[in-house]
Design a protein around this motif. Sequence first.
Motif, short mmCIF file in Angstrom:
data_model
loop_
_atom_site.label_atom_id
_atom_site.label_comp_id
_atom_site.label_asym_id
_atom_site.label_seq_id
_atom_site.Cartn_x
_atom_site.Cartn_y
_atom_site.Cartn_z
N SER A 110 0.00 -0.38 10.86
CA SER A 110 0.80 -1.17 9.90
C SER A 110 -0.15 -2.02 9.06
O SER A 110 -1.30 -2.27 9.46
CB SER A 110 1.80 -2.08 10.62
OG SER A 110 1.11 -3.08 11.34
N GLY A 111 0.38 -2.48 7.94
CA GLY A 111 -0.39 -3.40 7.11
C GLY A 111 -0.63 -4.71 7.84
O GLY A 111 -1.67 -5.35 7.68
N THR A 112 0.34 -5.13 8.64
CA THR A 112 0.19 -6.36 9.42
C THR A 112 -1.05 -6.28 10.32
O THR A 112 -1.87 -7.20 10.34
CB THR A 112 1.45 -6.57 10.31
OG1 THR A 112 2.59 -6.69 9.47
CG2 THR A 112 1.32 -7.80 11.19
N THR A 115 -4.41 -6.40 8.22
CA THR A 115 -4.86 -7.71 7.72
C THR A 115 -5.22 -8.65 8.87
O THR A 115 -6.15 -9.43 8.77
CB THR A 115 -3.80 -8.39 6.82
OG1 THR A 115 -2.64 -8.66 7.59
CG2 THR A 115 -3.45 -7.52 5.63
N TYR A 138 1.66 -12.55 0.98
CA TYR A 138 2.17 -12.04 2.26
C TYR A 138 1.22 -10.94 2.73
O TYR A 138 0.88 -10.03 1.98
CB TYR A 138 3.57 -11.48 2.08
CG TYR A 138 4.18 -10.90 3.34
CD1 TYR A 138 4.56 -11.73 4.40
CD2 TYR A 138 4.39 -9.52 3.47
CE1 TYR A 138 5.12 -11.19 5.55
CE2 TYR A 138 4.95 -8.98 4.62
CZ TYR A 138 5.31 -9.83 5.66
OH TYR A 138 5.87 -9.30 6.80
N HIS A 139 0.82 -11.06 3.99
CA HIS A 139 -0.10 -10.06 4.54
C HIS A 139 0.43 -9.50 5.85
O HIS A 139 -0.33 -9.09 6.72
CB HIS A 139 -1.49 -10.70 4.74
CG HIS A 139 -2.00 -11.37 3.49
ND1 HIS A 139 -2.37 -10.65 2.38
CD2 HIS A 139 -2.12 -12.68 3.16
CE1 HIS A 139 -2.73 -11.49 1.42
NE2 HIS A 139 -2.58 -12.73 1.86
N GLY A 140 1.76 -9.51 6.00
CA GLY A 140 2.36 -9.05 7.24
C GLY A 140 2.85 -10.24 8.03
O GLY A 140 2.78 -11.38 7.58
N GLU A 200 -3.78 -10.68 -2.12
CA GLU A 200 -3.36 -9.46 -2.80
C GLU A 200 -3.96 -9.58 -4.20
O GLU A 200 -3.77 -10.61 -4.84
CB GLU A 200 -1.84 -9.41 -2.91
CG GLU A 200 -1.10 -9.45 -1.59
CD GLU A 200 0.37 -9.84 -1.77
OE1 GLU A 200 1.15 -9.00 -2.24
OE2 GLU A 200 0.74 -10.98 -1.47
N ASN A 205 4.62 -10.02 -3.30
CA ASN A 205 5.61 -10.55 -2.35
C ASN A 205 6.16 -11.89 -2.80
O ASN A 205 6.76 -12.63 -2.02
CB ASN A 205 4.98 -10.67 -0.96
CG ASN A 205 4.76 -9.29 -0.34
OD1 ASN A 205 5.68 -8.68 0.16
ND2 ASN A 205 3.53 -8.80 -0.39
N ASP A 233 -6.18 -7.59 -0.01
CA ASP A 233 -5.10 -6.89 0.69
C ASP A 233 -4.47 -5.93 -0.31
O ASP A 233 -3.67 -6.33 -1.16
CB ASP A 233 -4.09 -7.92 1.21
CG ASP A 233 -2.93 -7.25 1.92
OD1 ASP A 233 -2.87 -6.00 1.94
OD2 ASP A 233 -2.08 -7.98 2.45
N VAL A 235 -2.58 -3.36 0.50
CA VAL A 235 -1.52 -2.62 1.19
C VAL A 235 -0.49 -2.10 0.17
O VAL A 235 -0.02 -0.97 0.28
CB VAL A 235 -0.86 -3.50 2.29
CG1 VAL A 235 0.46 -2.93 2.76
CG2 VAL A 235 -1.83 -3.67 3.46
N ILE A 236 -0.17 -2.91 -0.82
CA ILE A 236 0.75 -2.43 -1.87
C ILE A 236 -0.03 -1.75 -3.00
O ILE A 236 0.39 -0.71 -3.50
CB ILE A 236 1.57 -3.60 -2.48
CG1 ILE A 236 2.60 -4.13 -1.47
CG2 ILE A 236 2.30 -3.15 -3.75
CD1 ILE A 236 3.52 -5.20 -2.02
N LYS A 261 1.03 1.40 3.49
CA LYS A 261 2.10 2.00 2.67
C LYS A 261 1.76 3.41 2.15
O LYS A 261 1.91 4.38 2.86
CB LYS A 261 2.48 1.05 1.53
CG LYS A 261 2.92 -0.33 2.10
CD LYS A 261 3.88 -1.07 1.25
CE LYS A 261 4.09 -2.50 1.73
NZ LYS A 261 5.39 -2.84 2.18
N VAL A 269 1.47 3.01 8.80
CA VAL A 269 0.01 3.07 8.66
C VAL A 269 -0.57 1.74 8.18
O VAL A 269 0.12 0.93 7.59
CB VAL A 269 -0.39 4.19 7.66
CG1 VAL A 269 -0.21 3.76 6.22
CG2 VAL A 269 -1.82 4.68 7.89
C1 LIG Z 1 0.46 -7.00 0.63
C2 LIG Z 1 0.99 -6.69 1.99
N1 LIG Z 1 0.18 -6.78 3.05
C3 LIG Z 1 0.60 -6.49 4.29
C4 LIG Z 1 1.89 -6.10 4.52
C5 LIG Z 1 2.35 -5.76 5.91
O1 LIG Z 1 2.50 -4.40 6.04
P1 LIG Z 1 3.46 -3.79 7.18
O2 LIG Z 1 4.85 -4.17 6.81
O3 LIG Z 1 3.16 -2.33 7.16
O4 LIG Z 1 3.03 -4.43 8.46
C6 LIG Z 1 2.78 -5.99 3.45
C7 LIG Z 1 4.18 -5.57 3.67
O5 LIG Z 1 5.01 -5.56 2.82
C8 LIG Z 1 2.32 -6.30 2.15
O6 LIG Z 1 3.14 -6.23 1.10
#
Ligand SMILES: Cc1ncc(COP(=O)(O)O)c(C=O)c1O
Length: 428
Positions: A110-112, A115, A138-140, A200, A205, A233, A235-236, A261, A269
Motif C-alpha cells: 500500500s501507499g501507506t 511512505t 496525506y501519505h496514508g 506530494e 488530498n 510521495d 503515490v498519486i 495506485k 501496491v
Molecule cells: C499521496 C498519497 N500517499 C499515500 C497514500 C496511501 O496509499 P494507500 O491508500 O494505498 O495506503 C495515498 C492514498 O490515497 C495518497 O494519496
Amino acid sequence: MNESERLFEISRRIFPGGVNSPVRYYQPFPIFIRSGSGPIIRDEDGGEYIDYCLGFGPHILGHSFQPIVDAISSQAREIISPGTVNRAEQELGVMILDAVNEEQIRFASSGTEATMHAVRLARGVTGRKLIVKMEGGYHGAHDYSLIKSGSGNLTFGVPSSEGIPPEVSSTVIPVNFNDAASLEAVFRTKGNEIAGVITEPVMGNTGVIPPESGFLERIRELCDSHGSLLIFDEVITGFRFHYGSFQQIAGVRADLTTYGKIIGGGLPVGAIAGPQNLMRNLSPAGRVYQAGTFSGNPLTMRAGTVALEALRKESYEKIDLLADYLLSSMVDVIRQAGFTVTGNRVGSMFQLFFNASIVKNYTDAMKSDPGTYMKIFRSMLKEGVYLAPGQFETNFVSFSHSRNDADKTIEGLVNAVGKIGEDRGKRK
Ligand SMILES: Cc1ncc(COP(=O)(O)O)c(C=O)c1O
C-alpha cells in the motif's frame, strides 16, 4: 428502500461506520458498486455511472481493463502469493526503475506502507528524528502522516487522529505548501535535526493543488544545504502525467520516492525507489527494517506490468485535453447557475472548489464549502455521474473516458445545478 440502502444497514452492523475506509462514506448512504468496465461503474440497483473517482486513482486505464483481467487470471492459475522471490517482481521492478530513472526499488502492499517505510529509512540514514510535511498532505493512515493531514482527515474534520502520542506527533512539523517562507523558518531553527521533508509534488488530498514555480526547487535546496532527505510521495502522481514520475517533469529530483495506485494495475501496491546508497540501508542489506507478507506478490506484479506496458504506448495529452475540456465546461456551468467556484487541474487530475479565491494551499482549500460540493456530488449521482466523494479528494480522467462521456457529464451537471437552484429557490 433500495438495495444500496438495505445493504448499508447490514454494513453498519459489520463495519465501524459501515465502511472499510472512511472516505467511502457519504450521506445518506453510499451506493454499493457491483461491477465496472472502462469509465463506467454499476450499482446493486442497476444504476450506471461515469466514474471520475476511479477507485481513488489506480484505474487510469479504466475499470477491468481486459489485458489486466487476463494477466491476473492467468497468474492466479500459476500461483497467487508465494511469499518468495519471483520473476514477476523483477519484471515490474525493472520497468519502473527504467521509467523513473532510479537504481533500486522495494515493493510494499500500500501507499501507506511505502511512505511509512520511506520516513523510517530517512530517519535511519540521517540519524535524525524530525520530519517536515505539508499541511493537508496525506501519505496514508500511519502516525507520521496523520498530522494536519488531508483526505478523509479533512472531510471528517479531524485535524489529526486521536491515538497518536505527543512523543510521535512532536517529531512531525507541518508547513504550508507553496509557502517557501514557512519552510525556511523551520529549517532556520531546526535544520540540523530534520531527517527529511515529505510532500506530494502535486497535492491530491486537499483537492488538487499544483506546486507554484520554484517551490519544489526551494525544498530541494533547503534539504541539500541541511543534509536532509527529500521524499516525494508520488503515490498519486507516478505514471499519471506521462510514463514516469512527476519529478521528471518538474526537473526536481527527490532522494526517495514513494509510488502506489497506478503501478499495481488496480491491485494493492506501494513502493519506495531511490539510489542504491540510500536503498541499501533497507533490511536485509542494511539495518532499517521493512517487510510485508504480500510485498512483490506475482498477482499484483503482473497486473502492474501489464498496466505499464499499456501506458507506455499511450499519449497522455489525450487525457490532459479531455480533463481540460471537462473542467472548464463544468466551471462555466456552475458559475452560470450562480455558484462561486474555482477549478484546479494538473493533467488528468482535477477538482472543483466552492471558493472565491485561488486555491494554492491548505488554508485556501479550507475556505471552500464542502456542503455545496456534496450537494453537487449527490445530484450528479442521480444524473449517472460518480465524482470523487469529497471536496478534498481528486477527480481523475482515464484513458477509457471519451468526449461523449465528458459531454454527458456536462449535460448531467446542467440538470444537477438546475435542481439545486430550484431547491434553493423553494426554501427562500
Ligand atoms: C499521496 C498519497 N500517499 C499515500 C497514500 C496511501 O496509499 P494507500 O491508500 O494505498 O495506503 C495515498 C492514498 O490515497 C495518497 O494519496
